[in-house]
Scaffold this active site. Structure first.
Site, PDB file in Angstrom:
ATOM      1  N   SER A  25     -10.474   7.220  -3.254  1.00  0.00           N
ATOM      2  CA  SER A  25     -11.699   8.016  -3.148  1.00  0.00           C
ATOM      3  C   SER A  25     -12.886   7.412  -3.886  1.00  0.00           C
ATOM      4  CB  SER A  25     -11.438   9.464  -3.614  1.00  0.00           C
ATOM      5  OG  SER A  25     -10.474  10.078  -2.790  1.00  0.00           O
ATOM      6  N   GLU A  61      -3.927   2.054  -7.137  1.00  0.00           N
ATOM      7  CA  GLU A  61      -4.362   3.165  -6.295  1.00  0.00           C
ATOM      8  C   GLU A  61      -3.446   4.358  -6.547  1.00  0.00           C
ATOM      9  OE1 GLU A  61      -6.631   1.745  -2.583  1.00  0.00           O
ATOM     10  OE2 GLU A  61      -4.520   1.622  -2.092  1.00  0.00           O
ATOM     11  N   GLY A 110      -7.700   9.279  -0.253  1.00  0.00           N
ATOM     12  CA  GLY A 110      -8.144  10.128   0.851  1.00  0.00           C
ATOM     13  C   GLY A 110      -8.258  11.600   0.491  1.00  0.00           C
ATOM     14  N   GLY A 152     -11.913   5.299   3.164  1.00  0.00           N
ATOM     15  CA  GLY A 152     -12.866   6.010   4.016  1.00  0.00           C
ATOM     16  C   GLY A 152     -14.304   5.520   3.906  1.00  0.00           C
ATOM     17  N   HIS A 155       0.859  -1.194   0.000  1.00  0.00           N
ATOM     18  CA  HIS A 155       0.000   0.000   0.000  1.00  0.00           C
ATOM     19  C   HIS A 155       0.896   1.246   0.000  1.00  0.00           C
ATOM     20  CE1 HIS A 155      -2.913   3.008   1.205  1.00  0.00           C
ATOM     21  NE2 HIS A 155      -3.863   2.143   0.852  1.00  0.00           N
TER      22      HIS A 155
END
Ligand code: 13P
Length: 251
Positions: free
Chosen positions: A210, A166, A172, A232, A95
């Site tokens: 996101s 990602e 985020g 999130g 990550h």
């Protein structure tokens, strides 16, 4: 056939209470999904047991990180074998937060991937470029290199590999890659995998950064996007399950 997966990475968020409340709800709703999506929850390791107790089969569980050793005097670390032993199916590796905050390199990712697949778990290997790299026109080459190096130790175990694209600038931030840009990168990753001799058409490629209920449908309708890695929005039960529902039933 590659799998359709929506995975919630809680990062260092959540609590025992959230594990009970959110997972109970998601578990009940996941049971009625008719689009073939595998729902995965990746909580902080200390809550894996709580999540598994609630999950009851309709949800798979993963761990956010493992150490690059099998066992020994590595205070604070957990191993792939322990993750397997505890009932996990997936391990997140590489990550961008691990790369940027904890200095993880592609070589370290490759070492971890080898241990993860050897223990019988599936690795969700994260790749993605920074904003600077994208603006310099380097996005595809940076991601291709992360894929080649991070998966360099994989030979026959491709069934145990999932790749998550990602873009760092989308994590985020509320900024999502357009569905077209994400699709272009996923197609590029698939061609890199093919070049490595992998059964590229069989490997699930997830998009993360996101993802919300209002942009999931567009992303998930792209041909090379097989699901999402959600940060999130995975902490809000209704939003997370809405994202799982946006997968077209026909694909
Ligand atoms: P957000 O969905 O919060 O942008 O996080 C994405 C992510 O990093 C999942 O691993």
């Amino acid at each position: 056939m590659r799998r359709k997966i929506v995975a919630g990475n809680w990062k260092m968020n959540g609590s025992k209470g959230l594990s009970e409340k959110l997972v109970g709800y998601v578990q009940a709703e996941a049971g009625s999904l008719d689009n073939g999506v595998e729902v995965v929850i990746i909580p902080p390791a200390i809550y894996i047991r709580d999540v598994l107790d609630q999950a009851d089969g309709a949800i798979s569980v993963g761990v956010q990180n493992v150490g690059q050793w099998q066992s020994g005097a590595y205070t604070g670390e957990i191993s792939s074998e322990m993750a397997k032993d505890s009932g996990c199916k997936y391990v997140l590796v590489g990550h961008s937060e691990r790369r940027q905050i904890f200095g993880e390199t592609d070589e370290l990712v490759a070492e971890k991937v080898a241990l993860i697949v050897a223990s019988g778990l599936a690795a969700i290997v994260c790749v993605g470029e920074t904003l600077e790299e994208r603006e310099s026109g380097l996005a595809e080459s940076v991601v291709a290199s992360q894929v080649r190096l991070g998966l360099s130790a994989v030979s026959g175990e491709w069934k145990s590999i999932v790749v998550a694209y990602e873009p760092v600038w989308a994590i985020g931030t509320g900024k999502t890659a357009t569905a077209e840009d994400a699709q272009a990168m996923h197609a590029s990753i698939r061609s890199v995998l093919k070049g490595m001799g992998a059964p590229a058409e069989e490997i699930s490629l997830l998009y993360g950064g996101s993802v919300k209920a209002d942009n999931a449908a567009a992303l998930f309708s792209e041909p090379d996007i097989d699901g999402g890695l959600i940060g999130g929005a995975s902490l809000v039960a209704e939003e997370f399950i809405s994202i799982c529902r946006y997968f077209p039933a026909s694909s």
